[in-house]
Design a protein around this motif. Structure first.
Motif, PDB file in Angstrom:
ATOM      1  N   ASP A 170       0.877  -1.178   0.000  1.00 15.93           N
ATOM      2  CA  ASP A 170       0.000   0.000   0.000  1.00 15.93           C
ATOM      3  C   ASP A 170       0.913   1.226   0.000  1.00 15.93           C
ATOM      4  OD1 ASP A 170      -1.590   2.173   0.689  1.00 15.93           O
ATOM      5  OD2 ASP A 170      -2.851   1.043   2.079  1.00 15.93           O
ATOM      6  N   THR A 194      -7.825   8.296  -3.651  1.00 16.10           N
ATOM      7  CA  THR A 194      -8.547   9.344  -2.913  1.00 16.10           C
ATOM      8  C   THR A 194      -7.578  10.380  -2.344  1.00 16.10           C
ATOM      9  OG1 THR A 194      -9.997   7.539  -2.193  1.00 16.10           O
ATOM     10  CG2 THR A 194     -10.222   9.630  -1.019  1.00 16.10           C
ATOM     11  N   LYS A 195      -6.362   9.953  -2.047  1.00 13.90           N
ATOM     12  CA  LYS A 195      -5.408  10.771  -1.302  1.00 13.90           C
ATOM     13  C   LYS A 195      -4.522  11.570  -2.263  1.00 13.90           C
ATOM     14  CE  LYS A 195      -7.508   8.452   1.917  1.00 13.90           C
ATOM     15  NZ  LYS A 195      -7.004   7.236   2.494  1.00 13.90           N
TER      16      LYS A 195
HETATM   17  C1  LIG Z   1      -7.476   5.948   2.806  1.00 18.16           C
HETATM   18  C2  LIG Z   1      -6.578   4.789   2.799  1.00 18.16           C
HETATM   19  C3  LIG Z   1      -7.004   3.539   2.330  1.00 18.16           C
HETATM   20  C4  LIG Z   1      -8.419   3.283   1.873  1.00 18.16           C
HETATM   21  O1  LIG Z   1      -8.755   3.977   0.724  1.00 18.16           O
HETATM   22  P1  LIG Z   1     -10.237   4.526   0.389  1.00 18.16           P
HETATM   23  O2  LIG Z   1     -10.033   5.244  -0.885  1.00 18.16           O
HETATM   24  O3  LIG Z   1     -10.654   5.397   1.532  1.00 18.16           O
HETATM   25  O4  LIG Z   1     -11.125   3.333   0.261  1.00 18.16           O
HETATM   26  C5  LIG Z   1      -6.080   2.510   2.309  1.00 18.16           C
HETATM   27  N1  LIG Z   1      -4.816   2.684   2.744  1.00 18.16           N
HETATM   28  C6  LIG Z   1      -4.378   3.869   3.212  1.00 18.16           C
HETATM   29  C7  LIG Z   1      -2.961   3.986   3.673  1.00 18.16           C
HETATM   30  C8  LIG Z   1      -5.239   4.947   3.272  1.00 18.16           C
HETATM   31  O5  LIG Z   1      -4.800   6.111   3.760  1.00 18.16           O
END
Ligand SMILES: *Cc1c(COP(=O)(O)O)cnc(C)c1O
Length: 379
Positions: A170, A194-195
């Motif tokens: 991740d 998303t981030k």
């Molecule tokens: C936000 C996040 C997720 C999950 O992603 P979503 O887009 O909210 O489903 C997974 N891993 C990390 C490190 C995150 O910050």
């Protein structure tokens, strides 16, 4: 091609029908067929969409992979990886990771017979100690959310290669601008787009990138069979976000350095979690596998009473109290009650995530203004 050029050109070909520079938002569910089985390669939009394909190509390019797949959220991307497994298979995961990943593993997949072993992956020996013939996947997060722990990706990849199991990283916190796990031997990279990839707090999306064709085919099969695909408008937004990832990340890193040091020198702050301090546990490895330290910082106050922590969390103005991270605007978050509330308290404390921990997603505003905001709140 250098990073900055890749970010801007990844996945971008002029649209063949008009020459439009930006890929259109193909807002369609289906495609006309000339005769049964005779089509232009597009049958139904859960399986094929040109806007999504352009983005998936971009994902692959920016992570130095061959194939990208887009999902309707980060957890949907994680979900697809776990669906490669069968009952009885074992997964070794980090004991400090995103709360939603922990919840998906333990609350959804454990009941289907997948076994999760959570260990402190910053010490690679801990993985060696639990890996077995049943282990099919090692799931890493580095830096971790929210304690910023660093795991040596190449060292773990050397172990998974020997055992013939998959390594998925991740890479949400680092973003492809700072770290490329496939280059270090990982089989799959996962992002919550998303981030940092989206970067503007306006879209929920996830992605996977890989090199192996058979693995890509399996994951594409899961993507279309389970159906967690993002809509074309969301794909367009993330494509647009990627174009400025490198300039945003440069500023996130610069602001991160200033704020981490400012916090460390603040007499009211007990501890700062940020991998860029030379005396931090993960520094040497972070320096080796990352190109910078990013904009995520966690800290604890000396007075870590609930009242004081709540007071600080509610006193910032530029840092908005909210979950999520990686957008241009700064956010402040309380992992114990917000992003990581799904992890049982006992488990959290055992792994070092205290009730008083405060997490910052440092945005790309002026660093002096951000410091002034924190100074007023903490001061
Ligand atoms: C936000 C996040 C997720 C999950 O992603 P979503 O887009 O909210 O489903 C997974 N891993 C990390 C490190 C995150 O910050």
């Amino acid at each position: 091609m250098k990073l900055a050029t890749k970010m801007i050109h990844a996945g971008m070909e002029p649209d063949p029908s008009t020459g439009s520079v930006m890929i259109p938002i193909y807002q369609t569910s289906t495609y006309v067929q000339e005769a049964p089985g005779k089509n232009k390669g597009y049958e139904y939009a859960r399986s094929q969409n040109p806007t999504r394909f352009a983005l998936e190509e971009a994902f692959a390019i920016i992570e130095n992979g061959k194939y990208g797949l887009a999902f309707s959220s980060g957890v949907a991307a994680t979900d697809a990886v776990i669906k490669l497994l069968s009952p009885g298979d074992e997964v070794i995961a980090a004991n400090d990771m995103y709360g939603g990943t922990y919840r998906l593993f333990t609350k959804v997949f454990e009941k289907f017979g997948v076994v999760f072993k959570c260990v402190d992956t910053t010490n690679v020996e801990n993985i060696v100690n639990v890996i077995s013939a049943k282990t099919k996947l090692v799931w890493l997060e580095t830096p971790t959310n929210p304690l910023m722990n660093i795991t040596d990706i190449a060292a773990v990849a050397a172990i998974t290669k020997v055992h013939g199991c998959l390594l998925c990283v991740d890479n949400t916190f680092a973003s492809p601008y700072l770290q490329n796990p496939l280059d270090l031997g990982a089989d799959i990279v996962m992002h919550s787009a998303t981030k940092y990839l989206g970067g503007h707090s306006d879209v929920i999306q996830g992605c996977l990138v890989m090199n192996d064709t058979a693995l890509r085919d399996q994951l594409y099969f899961i993507q279309k069979s389970c159906g967690a695909v993002p809509g074309p408008q969301d794909c367009f937004l993330v494509l647009r976000g990627i174009k400025t990832l490198h300039v945003r990340m440069q500023r996130h890193c610069e602001n991160g350095i200033k704020i981490a040091h400012w916090l460390r020198n603040n007499p009211k702050v007990a501890k700062v979690y940020w991998p860029g301090f030379e005396d931090s546990k993960g520094y040497a490895i972070a320096k080796q596998q990352m190109r910078g330290f990013g904009g995520m910082i966690s800290f604890e106050l000396k007075d870590d009473s609930i009242a004081e922590v709540n007071r600080v969390l509610s006193s910032t103005h530029l840092f908005s109290l909210a979950e999520s991270l990686g957008g241009v605007e700064s956010l402040i978050n309380h992992p114990a009650t917000m992003t990581h509330a799904s992890i049982p308290r006992e488990e959290r404390i055992k792994n070092g995530l205290s009730d008083g921990l405060i997490r910052l997603s440092v945005g790309i505003e002026d660093a002096d203004d951000l410091i002034e905001d924190l100074n007023k709140a903490i001061g």
